[in-house]
Motif scaffolding. Structure first.
Motif, mmCIF file in Angstrom:
data_model
loop_
_atom_site.group_PDB
_atom_site.id
_atom_site.type_symbol
_atom_site.label_atom_id
_atom_site.label_comp_id
_atom_site.label_asym_id
_atom_site.label_seq_id
_atom_site.Cartn_x
_atom_site.Cartn_y
_atom_site.Cartn_z
ATOM 1 N N GLY A 97 0.818 -1.209 0.000
ATOM 2 C CA GLY A 97 0.000 0.000 0.000
ATOM 3 C C GLY A 97 0.849 1.255 0.000
ATOM 4 O O GLY A 97 0.534 2.239 -0.676
ATOM 5 N N VAL A 98 1.943 1.225 0.761
ATOM 6 C CA VAL A 98 2.834 2.388 0.787
ATOM 7 C C VAL A 98 3.450 2.615 -0.587
ATOM 8 O O VAL A 98 3.527 3.749 -1.088
ATOM 9 N N VAL A 99 3.890 1.525 -1.233
ATOM 10 C CA VAL A 99 4.485 1.645 -2.569
ATOM 11 C C VAL A 99 3.467 2.166 -3.572
ATOM 12 O O VAL A 99 3.762 3.027 -4.411
ATOM 13 N N ILE A 100 2.240 1.664 -3.486
ATOM 14 C CA ILE A 100 1.194 2.098 -4.415
ATOM 15 C C ILE A 100 0.864 3.567 -4.200
ATOM 16 O O ILE A 100 0.665 4.326 -5.158
ATOM 17 N N GLN A 101 0.826 4.006 -2.957
ATOM 18 C CA GLN A 101 0.485 5.396 -2.671
ATOM 19 C C GLN A 101 1.568 6.358 -3.132
ATOM 20 O O GLN A 101 1.295 7.526 -3.387
ATOM 21 N N LEU A 102 2.815 5.891 -3.239
ATOM 22 C CA LEU A 102 3.884 6.787 -3.682
ATOM 23 C C LEU A 102 3.650 7.254 -5.112
ATOM 24 O O LEU A 102 3.701 8.446 -5.392
ATOM 25 N N ASP A 103 3.389 6.324 -6.024
ATOM 26 C CA ASP A 103 3.142 6.694 -7.433
ATOM 27 C C ASP A 103 2.345 5.573 -8.092
ATOM 28 O O ASP A 103 2.917 4.664 -8.711
ATOM 29 N N PRO A 104 1.024 5.594 -8.002
ATOM 30 C CA PRO A 104 0.225 4.505 -8.586
ATOM 31 C C PRO A 104 0.312 4.456 -10.101
ATOM 32 O O PRO A 104 0.260 3.385 -10.693
ATOM 33 N N ILE A 105 0.456 5.610 -10.757
ATOM 34 C CA ILE A 105 0.546 5.618 -12.215
ATOM 35 C C ILE A 105 1.820 4.911 -12.664
ATOM 36 O O ILE A 105 1.829 4.193 -13.676
ATOM 37 N N ALA A 106 2.904 5.104 -11.935
ATOM 38 C CA ALA A 106 4.162 4.438 -12.287
ATOM 39 C C ALA A 106 4.010 2.925 -12.197
ATOM 40 O O ALA A 106 4.578 2.187 -13.023
ATOM 41 N N ILE A 107 3.248 2.433 -11.222
ATOM 42 C CA ILE A 107 3.026 0.990 -11.097
ATOM 43 C C ILE A 107 2.241 0.467 -12.294
ATOM 44 O O ILE A 107 2.529 -0.610 -12.837
ATOM 45 N N LEU A 108 1.247 1.220 -12.762
ATOM 46 C CA LEU A 108 0.493 0.811 -13.949
ATOM 47 C C LEU A 108 1.399 0.760 -15.171
ATOM 48 O O LEU A 108 1.309 -0.157 -15.998
ATOM 49 N N LYS A 109 2.282 1.738 -15.307
ATOM 50 C CA LYS A 109 3.203 1.744 -16.441
ATOM 51 C C LYS A 109 4.203 0.591 -16.356
ATOM 52 O O LYS A 109 4.595 0.022 -17.383
ATOM 53 N N ILE A 110 4.627 0.256 -15.140
ATOM 54 C CA ILE A 110 5.514 -0.899 -14.973
ATOM 55 C C ILE A 110 4.807 -2.178 -15.395
ATOM 56 O O ILE A 110 5.407 -3.071 -16.016
ATOM 57 N N TYR A 111 3.524 -2.276 -15.076
ATOM 58 C CA TYR A 111 2.746 -3.451 -15.491
ATOM 59 C C TYR A 111 2.685 -3.551 -17.015
ATOM 60 O O TYR A 111 2.850 -4.636 -17.596
ATOM 61 N N ILE A 112 2.472 -2.417 -17.688
ATOM 62 C CA ILE A 112 2.440 -2.418 -19.153
ATOM 63 C C ILE A 112 3.807 -2.801 -19.717
ATOM 64 O O ILE A 112 3.908 -3.571 -20.683
ATOM 65 N N SER A 113 4.864 -2.280 -19.123
ATOM 66 C CA SER A 113 6.206 -2.636 -19.574
ATOM 67 C C SER A 113 6.466 -4.125 -19.404
ATOM 68 O O SER A 113 7.083 -4.766 -20.267
#
Length: 344
Positions: A97-113
């Motif tokens: 949750g802490v990681v997601i709250q830092l930058d959720p858009i970056a996590i979505l882009k990492i998933y696409i990558s």
């Protein structure tokens, strides 16, 4: 004839009554005990060190056995293992949750990558599988050519059976052609399976490309929405802070205002007290000025009447001409008239 005394044959009664320590074996035992005691005294320090080490090792062993028992209990207890598992799961969820709250858009882009990397890996596997299919098709085609050649050799050898070894040559060519045919019959299902798998992977590749593009569009849309919402929320908080004020900054503002008010009150009080204290002195000065003014008026009146006498030095006489009194002349007003209402 005297009767012989056989009572002395088994030893005397005194010998039977002697203790163990008075016997020879008892004396030997005393010597052995004395030797052991002397040896113990000589090696007393070594024996004490050995006993201390044994006690210490025994204590360490007890602690180790206790720790091992606790570890075995934690491993074998189902409740403990369940509690630790849920604790670990909760902790990992908090960290996630802490990681997601830092930058959720970056996590979505990492998933696409990650999806793109997997698709690229799958494309490489498709290329490898296509190469294997080409090799397999070529192998079957080469076997067919060789089968025709072997059967042709067998037919030719069959026409020349009158020559030595031709029968064996025809038989060998027939066997090789049959073996190649059997190989092709086994390779054909494998070739069909590879074609089926390859076609399926091609469809998956196309579907993956569509899924990735659709996910990228969703992420870009979500990123724009998230950015707009964040900026709107920030603007709204700024607007609300104008009315409510920043708690930290407002605290310093209130403290500063209170300090200024206290400082002004203190300084005004000091000024009022200073003026109150100096009022008596001012009044006394005004009284002295009034007395001098009255005395001066009396002297002026005597001077005008010619009754005023100056202080004369011996041998000199000064004459004074009365000066006319200016019109509208008025004695000085009281000087404390403007002080009383200064701080009222």
């Amino acid at each position: 004839m005297a009767t012989p005394d056989f009572s002395q044959l088994g030893g005397t009664a005194d010998a039977e009554k002697r203790s163990f320590w008075s016997r020879p074996e008892g004396i030997l035992g005393l010597v052995v005990l004395a030797g052991l005691a002397g040896t113990g005294l000589f090696y007393f320090n070594e024996i004490v060190k050995f006993l201390i080490e044994v006690a210490s090792n025994t204590l360490h062993l007890a602690f180790l056995l206790g720790a091992l028992g606790v570890l075995v209990f934690l491993v074998t207890s189902r409740d403990i293992r369940t509690g630790l598992f849920f604790l670990f799961k909760t902790l990992m969820r908090k960290l996630t949750g802490v990681v997601i709250q830092l930058d959720p858009i970056a996590i979505l882009k990492i998933y696409i990558s990650d999806l793109k990397n997997k698709r690229q890996k799958m494309q490489g596997q498709i290329d490898t599988l296509a190469g294997q299919l080409v090799k397999l098709n070529k192998k079957i085609a080469d076997n067919n050519v060789e089968i025709k050649q072997k059967f042709a050799e067998a037919n030719k050898a069959s026409t020349m059976l009158d020559r030595p070894g031709m029968k064996e040559t025809a038989s060998l060519a027939t066997i090789e052609g049959a073996g190649l045919q059997e190989m092709n019959e086994k390779l054909l299902p494998l070739q069909r399976n590879i074609k089926t798998v390859l076609a399926f992977m091609e469809k998956v590749n196309q579907s993956a490309d569509y899924i990735i593009k659709e996910t990228e569009i969703k992420v870009r849309l979500k990123e724009a929405e998230y950015k707009i919402v964040k900026e709107s929320s920030s603007a709204l908080r700024t607007a609300v802070s104008i009315f409510k004020g920043d708690p930290d900054k407002k605290f310093y503002f209130d403290e500063s205002m209170e300090y200024i008010q206290d400082d002004m009150s203190q300084k005004l009080g000091e000024m009022k007290r200073a003026m109150d204290l100096s009022m008596d002195f001012i009044n006394s000065v005004d009284v002295q000025n009034g007395i001098l003014s009255d005395k001066g008026e009396a002297m002026l009146e005597a001077y005008n009447k010619g009754e005023f006498k100056l202080v004369q030095l011996e041998g000199r006489a000064d004459s004074l001409t009365p000066a006319p009194r200016p019109s509208g002349y008025d004695p000085a007003p009281a000087k404390d008239a403007g002080y009383r209402s200064l701080l009222e």
